[in-house]
Enzyme design. Structure first.
Site, PDB file in Angstrom:
ATOM      1  N   LEU A  65       5.713   3.620   8.912  1.00  0.00           N
ATOM      2  CA  LEU A  65       5.436   4.019   7.538  1.00  0.00           C
ATOM      3  C   LEU A  65       6.263   3.201   6.542  1.00  0.00           C
ATOM      4  O   LEU A  65       7.238   2.550   6.914  1.00  0.00           O
ATOM      5  CB  LEU A  65       5.750   5.510   7.361  1.00  0.00           C
ATOM      6  CG  LEU A  65       4.804   6.488   8.049  1.00  0.00           C
ATOM      7  CD1 LEU A  65       5.420   7.884   8.078  1.00  0.00           C
ATOM      8  CD2 LEU A  65       3.443   6.510   7.353  1.00  0.00           C
TER       9      LEU A  65
ATOM     10  N   TYR B 299       0.103  13.515   8.974  1.00  0.00           N
ATOM     11  CA  TYR B 299       1.102  13.207   9.988  1.00  0.00           C
ATOM     12  C   TYR B 299       1.638  14.439  10.716  1.00  0.00           C
ATOM     13  O   TYR B 299       2.043  14.356  11.880  1.00  0.00           O
ATOM     14  CB  TYR B 299       2.280  12.466   9.347  1.00  0.00           C
ATOM     15  CG  TYR B 299       1.882  11.275   8.519  1.00  0.00           C
ATOM     16  CD1 TYR B 299       0.939  10.359   8.994  1.00  0.00           C
ATOM     17  CD2 TYR B 299       2.423  11.065   7.255  1.00  0.00           C
ATOM     18  CE1 TYR B 299       0.565   9.261   8.239  1.00  0.00           C
ATOM     19  CE2 TYR B 299       2.056   9.965   6.493  1.00  0.00           C
ATOM     20  CZ  TYR B 299       1.129   9.072   6.981  1.00  0.00           C
ATOM     21  OH  TYR B 299       0.759   7.997   6.229  1.00  0.00           O
TER      22      TYR B 299
ATOM     23  N   ARG C 259      -1.433  -5.600  13.697  1.00  0.00           N
ATOM     24  CA  ARG C 259      -1.388  -7.002  14.142  1.00  0.00           C
ATOM     25  C   ARG C 259      -0.540  -7.215  15.388  1.00  0.00           C
ATOM     26  O   ARG C 259      -0.894  -8.016  16.248  1.00  0.00           O
ATOM     27  CB  ARG C 259      -0.851  -7.890  13.010  1.00  0.00           C
ATOM     28  CG  ARG C 259      -1.767  -8.069  11.836  1.00  0.00           C
ATOM     29  CD  ARG C 259      -1.275  -9.150  10.895  1.00  0.00           C
ATOM     30  NE  ARG C 259       0.050  -8.852  10.369  1.00  0.00           N
ATOM     31  CZ  ARG C 259       1.161  -9.479  10.728  1.00  0.00           C
ATOM     32  NH1 ARG C 259       1.121 -10.444  11.644  1.00  0.00           N
ATOM     33  NH2 ARG C 259       2.321  -9.154  10.188  1.00  0.00           N
TER      34      ARG C 259
ATOM     35  N   ASP D 242      12.594  -4.919   2.599  1.00  0.00           N
ATOM     36  CA  ASP D 242      11.459  -5.068   3.503  1.00  0.00           C
ATOM     37  C   ASP D 242      11.679  -6.180   4.512  1.00  0.00           C
ATOM     38  O   ASP D 242      11.496  -5.994   5.705  1.00  0.00           O
ATOM     39  CB  ASP D 242      10.175  -5.325   2.706  1.00  0.00           C
ATOM     40  CG  ASP D 242       8.950  -5.343   3.591  1.00  0.00           C
ATOM     41  OD1 ASP D 242       8.907  -4.556   4.550  1.00  0.00           O
ATOM     42  OD2 ASP D 242       8.039  -6.142   3.348  1.00  0.00           O
TER      43      ASP D 242
ATOM     44  N   ALA E  26      -0.032   0.927   9.488  1.00  0.00           N
ATOM     45  CA  ALA E  26       0.535  -0.228   8.796  1.00  0.00           C
ATOM     46  C   ALA E  26      -0.009  -1.527   9.377  1.00  0.00           C
ATOM     47  O   ALA E  26      -0.460  -1.591  10.525  1.00  0.00           O
ATOM     48  CB  ALA E  26       2.055  -0.203   8.905  1.00  0.00           C
TER      49      ALA E  26
ATOM     50  N   LYS F 243      11.958  -1.370  11.012  1.00  0.00           N
ATOM     51  CA  LYS F 243      13.177  -1.706  10.279  1.00  0.00           C
ATOM     52  C   LYS F 243      12.918  -1.656   8.768  1.00  0.00           C
ATOM     53  O   LYS F 243      11.779  -1.808   8.341  1.00  0.00           O
ATOM     54  CB  LYS F 243      13.673  -3.092  10.708  1.00  0.00           C
ATOM     55  CG  LYS F 243      12.588  -4.196  10.715  1.00  0.00           C
ATOM     56  CD  LYS F 243      12.110  -4.555   9.326  1.00  0.00           C
ATOM     57  CE  LYS F 243      10.795  -5.200   9.318  1.00  0.00           C
ATOM     58  NZ  LYS F 243      10.231  -5.245   7.951  1.00  0.00           N
TER      59      LYS F 243
ATOM     60  N   ARG G 107      -3.072   9.097   6.354  1.00  0.00           N
ATOM     61  CA  ARG G 107      -3.503   9.960   5.259  1.00  0.00           C
ATOM     62  C   ARG G 107      -5.004   9.871   5.057  1.00  0.00           C
ATOM     63  O   ARG G 107      -5.619  10.770   4.508  1.00  0.00           O
ATOM     64  CB  ARG G 107      -2.781   9.555   3.969  1.00  0.00           C
ATOM     65  CG  ARG G 107      -1.284   9.835   3.966  1.00  0.00           C
ATOM     66  CD  ARG G 107      -0.625   9.288   2.735  1.00  0.00           C
ATOM     67  NE  ARG G 107      -0.796   7.846   2.637  1.00  0.00           N
ATOM     68  CZ  ARG G 107      -0.376   7.097   1.618  1.00  0.00           C
ATOM     69  NH1 ARG G 107       0.240   7.687   0.593  1.00  0.00           N
ATOM     70  NH2 ARG G 107      -0.573   5.805   1.611  1.00  0.00           N
TER      71      ARG G 107
END
Length: 331
Positions: A79, A63, A23, A182, A18, A102, A43
Site C-alpha cells: 500500500l 482490506y 510487475r 518513496d 500496487a 519499503k 478498494r
C-alpha cells in the site's frame, strides 16, 4: 505464533494492488512453490479481480475482510506509505506475518512500535528492500575487502527516472508520495550497506513542486565519523539512472543497474585505476525471488531478524535527519 511446517505452503493475502506488486513481487510469489496466493484485496473490486485473474486467489473489495481470513497466514502490504503502519498493525494484531514494502513507515516511532508488536506476537515482520537480496552487492563488498581499489575514500549513488503521469501517487505527499521517502531511501540504504550505520548528515537540497508540495528530486551529502563521504542523488525529473560508484585510494569501482536489475541481467563491475581498466561479469540473480525466499524461510524457521530490524530503525532515523536538515527549493 502461527507455525508453518516445511511441507505446508505459506498462504498469502495481498492488501493493495500496487504497480510493484503487479510487475515484480506477485510474479515472484506465484512462481515460488512454497507460496499460495489466497486472496488479493483492493478498494476497487474490479482492480482486485484483474489481479486475481492473473495471479490467482479470491478478489476482495476492502482490506479488512482479507486481514480477518482464517485461511491467510501472511500479508503482503504494498500500500501507499501513509497506510503501511495501519494495515501492518492490523495484520499483526490478527496474528499474520507481514512483508511490507519499503520504507516500513515514515517514522522511527511507528516502525519501532510495529517491530515490538511483531516480536511480542512471535510474528515475522520484514521490510522489502529487495535490492539487498541481489548477490552483486556481496560480490562488490568482497572486491573492496580484497583491496581492489585501496582504502575507501568516497561513495556516490543515484536513483532517478523521468516524470510520472499527472495524478501519480508520488505527486501526493499527503498519502506518502514524493520522491524522497518513496525511492530516495534506496541510495541511503546502499550507502549504509557499504559505509556503515553511523552516517551523519552533511546537508541536503530538495526540489519541491510549487503547486503540489511533493519532493521531486534532491541531493544528499552524508559522511562517516572518519570523513568518508556519500553523495546521493534521487529524483523523478531526470533520465533513468540507477548506479553507484566507490572511490578508493588506488582506483574506483562502478556498477549500473544496482536497484532494479532484471532477473536475466548479468551485472558488470568496472574497476578503473590510473593505468588500466578491468571488467568483471557477474552471475544473473533474481532479487525479488530471493526476497520472497527469505520471507518464507523466516516464517518457517524463525530466523532472527533483529539485525534487519536494527537496520530499518537506523535508516529511518537517518532519513528523518536528512528531512530535518534539507533545504527545500520550490520549483
Amino acid at each position: 505464533m502461527m507455525n508453518i511446517s516445511p511441507d505446508q505452503r505459506l498462504r498469502v493475502g495481498v492488501v493493495g494492488c500496487a504497480e510493484i506488486a503487479w510487475r515484480r513481487t506477485l510474479p515472484a510469489m506465484v512462481a515460488n512453490p512454497d507460496i499460495e496466493v489466497v486472496a488479493i484485496a483492493s478498494r476497487d473490486g474490479r482492480r482486485a479481480k484483474e489481479f486475481t485473474d492473473r495471479f490467482g486467489g479470491v478478489p476482495i473489495e476492502g482490506y479488512g475482510e482479507l486481514i480477518d481470513r482464517a485461511d491467510v497466514d501472511a500479508i503482503y502490504n504494498p500500500l501507499p506509505l501513509l497506510l503501511h503502519a495501519e494495515w501492518t498493525e492490523r495484520a499483526l494484531e490478527a496474528g499474520k506475518h507481514v512483508l511490507v514494502e519499503k520504507p516500513m513507515t515514515d517514522s522511527h516511532k511507528e516502525s519501532s512500535r510495529l517491530i515490538d508488536l511483531a516480536g511480542s506476537r512471535g510474528l515475522v515482520l520484514m521490510e522489502n528492500y529487495m535490492f539487498l537480496h541481489h548477490s552483486q552487492h556481496g560480490e562488490v563488498r568482497r572486491m573492496l575487502d580484497s583491496g581492489a581499489i585501496g582504502e575507501l575514500r568516497g561513495f556516490s549513488a543515484a536513483f532517478t527516472f523521468p516524470p510520472k503521469p499527472a495524478g501519480d501517487i508520488r505527486y501526493q505527499p499527503g498519502v506518502g508520495g514524493g520522491a524522497f521517502l518513496d525511492f530516495g531511501g534506496y541510495p541511503v540504504k546502499v550507502a549504509m550497506y557499504f559505509l556503515g550505520k553511523h552516517l551523519r548528515v552533511g546537508g541536503a537540497v530538495f526540489r519541491e513542486h510549487r503547486e503540489f508540495g511533493a519532493v521531486l528530486s534532491g541531493e544528499v551529502l552524508l559522511y562517516t565519523p572518519g570523513g568518508v563521504t556519500a553523495q546521493l542523488t534521487f529524483g523523478m525529473e531526470h533520465s533513468y539512472r540507477n548506479s553507484y560508484r566507490l572511490t578508493g585510494s588506488t582506483g574506483r569501482l562502478l556498477l549500473d543497474w544496482v536497484f532494479t536489475p532484471p532477473e536475466t541481467h548479468r551485472p558488470v563491475v568496472r574497476i578503473e585505476r590510473q593505468d588500466h581498466r578491468e571488467e568483471f561479469v557477474l552471475q544473473a540473480d533474481h532479487q525479488f525471488a530471493n526476497a520472497i525466499d527469505a520471507f518464507v524461510r523466516a516464517v518457517r524457521t524463525g530466523d532472527d531478524l533483529r539485525s534487519q530490524h536494527e537496520d530499518t530503525l537506523d535508516q529511518i532515523t537517518l532519513l528523518e535527519g536528512i528531512q530535518r536538515q534539507a533545504l527545500h527549493v520550490k520549483v
